[in-house]
Write a protein that holds these residues in place. Structure first.
Motif, PDB file in Angstrom:
ATOM      1  N   GLU A  40       0.810  -1.208   0.000  1.00  0.00           N
ATOM      2  CA  GLU A  40       0.000   0.000   0.000  1.00  0.00           C
ATOM      3  C   GLU A  40       0.849   1.265   0.000  1.00  0.00           C
ATOM      4  OE1 GLU A  40      -2.817  -0.388   3.177  1.00  0.00           O
ATOM      5  OE2 GLU A  40      -4.072  -1.788   2.039  1.00  0.00           O
ATOM      6  N   ASP A  41       2.117   1.138   0.234  1.00  0.00           N
ATOM      7  CA  ASP A  41       3.062   2.260   0.158  1.00  0.00           C
ATOM      8  C   ASP A  41       3.224   2.693  -1.303  1.00  0.00           C
ATOM      9  OD1 ASP A  41       5.469   3.757   1.486  1.00  0.00           O
ATOM     10  OD2 ASP A  41       6.333   2.766  -0.267  1.00  0.00           O
ATOM     11  N   PRO A  42       3.473   3.982  -1.582  1.00  0.00           N
ATOM     12  CA  PRO A  42       3.582   4.453  -2.972  1.00  0.00           C
ATOM     13  C   PRO A  42       4.695   3.808  -3.790  1.00  0.00           C
ATOM     14  CG  PRO A  42       3.299   6.307  -1.472  1.00  0.00           C
ATOM     15  CD  PRO A  42       3.517   5.096  -0.619  1.00  0.00           C
ATOM     16  N   ARG A  43       5.645   3.143  -3.131  1.00  0.00           N
ATOM     17  CA  ARG A  43       6.723   2.489  -3.885  1.00  0.00           C
ATOM     18  C   ARG A  43       6.319   1.137  -4.446  1.00  0.00           C
ATOM     19  NH1 ARG A  43      10.621   4.556   0.850  1.00  0.00           N
ATOM     20  NH2 ARG A  43       8.631   4.199   1.895  1.00  0.00           N
ATOM     21  N   GLN A  44       5.202   0.599  -4.002  1.00  0.00           N
ATOM     22  CA  GLN A  44       4.736  -0.713  -4.438  1.00  0.00           C
ATOM     23  C   GLN A  44       3.287  -0.552  -4.889  1.00  0.00           C
ATOM     24  OE1 GLN A  44       6.236  -3.258  -5.400  1.00  0.00           O
ATOM     25  NE2 GLN A  44       4.868  -4.969  -4.974  1.00  0.00           N
ATOM     26  N   TYR A  45       2.504  -1.578  -4.938  1.00  0.00           N
ATOM     27  CA  TYR A  45       1.126  -1.452  -5.412  1.00  0.00           C
ATOM     28  C   TYR A  45       0.312  -2.648  -4.955  1.00  0.00           C
ATOM     29  CZ  TYR A  45       2.409  -5.031  -8.779  1.00  0.00           C
ATOM     30  OH  TYR A  45       2.837  -6.213  -9.339  1.00  0.00           O
ATOM     31  N   VAL A  46      -0.983  -2.441  -4.849  1.00  0.00           N
ATOM     32  CA  VAL A  46      -1.938  -3.531  -4.663  1.00  0.00           C
ATOM     33  C   VAL A  46      -2.568  -3.799  -6.031  1.00  0.00           C
ATOM     34  CG1 VAL A  46      -4.042  -4.287  -3.520  1.00  0.00           C
ATOM     35  CG2 VAL A  46      -2.402  -2.848  -2.292  1.00  0.00           C
ATOM     36  N   PRO A  47      -2.538  -5.033  -6.515  1.00  0.00           N
ATOM     37  CA  PRO A  47      -3.069  -5.298  -7.859  1.00  0.00           C
ATOM     38  C   PRO A  47      -4.565  -5.032  -7.948  1.00  0.00           C
ATOM     39  CG  PRO A  47      -2.536  -7.348  -6.717  1.00  0.00           C
ATOM     40  CD  PRO A  47      -1.999  -6.253  -5.865  1.00  0.00           C
ATOM     41  N   VAL A  48      -5.031  -4.862  -9.173  1.00  0.00           N
ATOM     42  CA  VAL A  48      -6.448  -4.540  -9.369  1.00  0.00           C
ATOM     43  C   VAL A  48      -7.353  -5.650  -8.842  1.00  0.00           C
ATOM     44  CG1 VAL A  48      -6.033  -2.996 -11.308  1.00  0.00           C
ATOM     45  CG2 VAL A  48      -6.354  -5.434 -11.736  1.00  0.00           C
ATOM     46  N   GLU A  49      -6.826  -6.877  -8.763  1.00  0.00           N
ATOM     47  CA  GLU A  49      -7.629  -7.993  -8.245  1.00  0.00           C
ATOM     48  C   GLU A  49      -7.781  -7.925  -6.728  1.00  0.00           C
ATOM     49  OE1 GLU A  49      -4.853  -8.348  -9.997  1.00  0.00           O
ATOM     50  OE2 GLU A  49      -5.526  -9.062 -11.965  1.00  0.00           O
ATOM     51  N   GLY A  50      -7.018  -7.037  -6.080  1.00  0.00           N
ATOM     52  CA  GLY A  50      -7.062  -6.915  -4.634  1.00  0.00           C
ATOM     53  C   GLY A  50      -5.951  -7.688  -3.946  1.00  0.00           C
ATOM     54  N   GLN A  51      -5.881  -7.517  -2.641  1.00  0.00           N
ATOM     55  CA  GLN A  51      -4.849  -8.168  -1.839  1.00  0.00           C
ATOM     56  C   GLN A  51      -5.046  -9.684  -1.836  1.00  0.00           C
ATOM     57  OE1 GLN A  51      -2.127  -6.801  -0.208  1.00  0.00           O
ATOM     58  NE2 GLN A  51      -1.622  -8.967   0.008  1.00  0.00           N
ATOM     59  N   GLN A  52      -3.935 -10.415  -2.061  1.00  0.00           N
ATOM     60  CA  GLN A  52      -3.975 -11.872  -2.048  1.00  0.00           C
ATOM     61  C   GLN A  52      -2.853 -12.409  -1.170  1.00  0.00           C
ATOM     62  OE1 GLN A  52      -4.475 -13.645  -6.064  1.00  0.00           O
ATOM     63  NE2 GLN A  52      -4.741 -11.543  -6.789  1.00  0.00           N
ATOM     64  N   TRP A  53      -3.100 -13.565  -0.588  1.00  0.00           N
ATOM     65  CA  TRP A  53      -2.144 -14.165   0.345  1.00  0.00           C
ATOM     66  C   TRP A  53      -1.853 -15.606  -0.038  1.00  0.00           C
ATOM     67  CZ3 TRP A  53      -0.080 -10.774   3.628  1.00  0.00           C
ATOM     68  CH2 TRP A  53      -0.807  -9.610   3.940  1.00  0.00           C
ATOM     69  N   THR A  54      -0.653 -16.052   0.324  1.00  0.00           N
ATOM     70  CA  THR A  54      -0.296 -17.460   0.237  1.00  0.00           C
ATOM     71  C   THR A  54       0.495 -17.804   1.495  1.00  0.00           C
ATOM     72  OG1 THR A  54       0.677 -19.178  -1.170  1.00  0.00           O
ATOM     73  CG2 THR A  54       1.842 -17.067  -1.090  1.00  0.00           C
ATOM     74  N   SER A  55       1.163 -18.933   1.482  1.00  0.00           N
ATOM     75  CA  SER A  55       1.966 -19.353   2.634  1.00  0.00           C
ATOM     76  C   SER A  55       3.205 -20.081   2.129  1.00  0.00           C
ATOM     77  CB  SER A  55       1.161 -20.282   3.545  1.00  0.00           C
ATOM     78  OG  SER A  55       0.886 -21.508   2.876  1.00  0.00           O
ATOM     79  N   LEU A  56       4.156 -20.265   3.015  1.00  0.00           N
ATOM     80  CA  LEU A  56       5.361 -20.996   2.645  1.00  0.00           C
ATOM     81  C   LEU A  56       5.022 -22.429   2.258  1.00  0.00           C
ATOM     82  CD1 LEU A  56       8.405 -20.894   2.347  1.00  0.00           C
ATOM     83  CD2 LEU A  56       8.632 -21.305   4.807  1.00  0.00           C
ATOM     84  N   GLU A  57       4.089 -23.023   2.969  1.00  0.00           N
ATOM     85  CA  GLU A  57       3.696 -24.395   2.656  1.00  0.00           C
ATOM     86  C   GLU A  57       3.099 -24.484   1.248  1.00  0.00           C
ATOM     87  OE1 GLU A  57       4.086 -23.793   6.918  1.00  0.00           O
ATOM     88  OE2 GLU A  57       2.959 -22.715   5.381  1.00  0.00           O
ATOM     89  N   ALA A  58       2.260 -23.512   0.892  1.00  0.00           N
ATOM     90  CA  ALA A  58       1.663 -23.511  -0.441  1.00  0.00           C
ATOM     91  C   ALA A  58       2.708 -23.262  -1.520  1.00  0.00           C
ATOM     92  CB  ALA A  58       0.560 -22.451  -0.513  1.00  0.00           C
ATOM     93  N   LEU A  59       3.648 -22.385  -1.258  1.00  0.00           N
ATOM     94  CA  LEU A  59       4.706 -22.123  -2.237  1.00  0.00           C
ATOM     95  C   LEU A  59       5.500 -23.389  -2.545  1.00  0.00           C
ATOM     96  CD1 LEU A  59       6.354 -18.692  -1.285  1.00  0.00           C
ATOM     97  CD2 LEU A  59       5.111 -19.263  -3.374  1.00  0.00           C
ATOM     98  N   ARG A  60       5.725 -24.190  -1.533  1.00  0.00           N
ATOM     99  CA  ARG A  60       6.526 -25.408  -1.721  1.00  0.00           C
ATOM    100  C   ARG A  60       5.845 -26.420  -2.637  1.00  0.00           C
ATOM    101  NH1 ARG A  60       7.886 -25.616   4.708  1.00  0.00           N
ATOM    102  NH2 ARG A  60       9.837 -24.383   4.659  1.00  0.00           N
ATOM    103  N   THR A  61       4.542 -26.305  -2.811  1.00  0.00           N
ATOM    104  CA  THR A  61       3.848 -27.286  -3.645  1.00  0.00           C
ATOM    105  C   THR A  61       3.907 -26.940  -5.129  1.00  0.00           C
ATOM    106  OG1 THR A  61       1.698 -26.187  -3.471  1.00  0.00           O
ATOM    107  CG2 THR A  61       2.265 -27.771  -1.746  1.00  0.00           C
TER     108      THR A  61
END
Length: 261
Positions: free
Chosen positions: A24-45
């Motif tokens: 949400e800081d001006p140096r980055q952005y929230v995509p038009v689809e909105g905030q999304q989350w994952t986890s380390l466990e999900a990344l590993r799959t």
């Protein structure tokens, strides 16, 4: 416990939440689809880390590309390594590969966009994470492994020096070793490898002012380097790095002042 990781910036948080302050800081952005989350466990799959030579160093980058897509670098340090910058995915294969190369003595990160899962890495390899104190508010997981240094330089030993350049973030940091500048995107390697650039926000195309450019130039002036390692695979300038930084800083200032042809 499965901790949330922002899909857009890759930073892990200490508990579930609805917002990502880093995005949400001006140096980055929230995509038009909105905030999304994952986890380390999900990344590993669904992802793995490529580990391969990058110039004279070894790079670690996640495939398929995740979040900002940076790759980290293993920098020799005594009988082990310093991990420069970080990626969100840490899995068994990555752990084994790093252990086979001597493990980690420390982690050092250029700026908050690459904080990723730094606490997970620090605990797995039992090492400190060095961050500049000017960016302390952006550390989204408090932990004793985080070490906040202050001032303009910090000596990691064995010829490795952290340099605060500022610019992109107040604590924006680069790593110097003999002949090399590991710059993240504090000093941005661009496609032709003959120039570099500097920005307040890359995705939002917000430039830095002249005073910030001159501060970066002054911070690097005492240090000699030929090679510059950027933040992504293949972003390596093989020679004349310091000259390129100096010429690029002047070109940038000329552009700000409307003095380009």
């Amino acid at each position: 416990m499965s901790l949330p990781i922002c899909v857009t910036c890759g930073v892990q948080y200490s508990s579930p939440r609805d917002d990502c302050p880093i995005c949400e800081d001006p140096r980055q952005y929230v995509p038009v689809e909105g905030q999304q989350w994952t986890s380390l466990e999900a990344l590993r799959t669904g992802h793995k880390n490529a580990i391969r030579d990058e110039g004279a160093l070894v790079g670690i980058g996640t495939e398929p590309r995740f979040a900002i897509g940076q790759r980290a670098l293993l920098v020799p340090h005594s009988d082990g390594n310093v991990l420069w910058d970080c990626v969100s995915l840490l899995d068994d294969e990555t752990e084994r590969e790093i252990d086979s190369r001597g493990g980690l003595h420390a982690i050092a990160i250029s700026h908050p966009h690459y904080y990723s899962t730094m606490v997970e890495w620090a605990h797995r390899f039992d090492c400190p994470v060095w961050l500049h104190s000017d960016d302390r508010a952006w550390a989204m997981r408090e932990d004793p492994k985080l070490r906040f240094w202050s001032g303009e330089t910090h000596d990691l030993g064995d010829g490795l020096t952290l340099i605060r350049c500022g610019g992109h973030f107040a604590g924006g940091t680069v790593l110097h070793r003999a002949g090399d500048l590991l710059a993240g995107d504090i000093v941005q390697v661009i496609p032709d490898r003959a120039w570099v650039s500097f920005m307040y926000s890359f995705p939002n195309f917000i430039p830095l002012g002249e005073s910030e450019i001159r501060s970066i130039e002054a911070a690097l002036e005492p240090f000699a380097f030929e090679r510059i390692y950027g933040a992504w695979w293949g972003t390596v300038i093989p020679r004349d790095g310091k000259g390129i930084v100096q010429r690029s800083a002047q070109r940038y200032v000329d552009a700000l002042n409307g003095n380009l042809p």
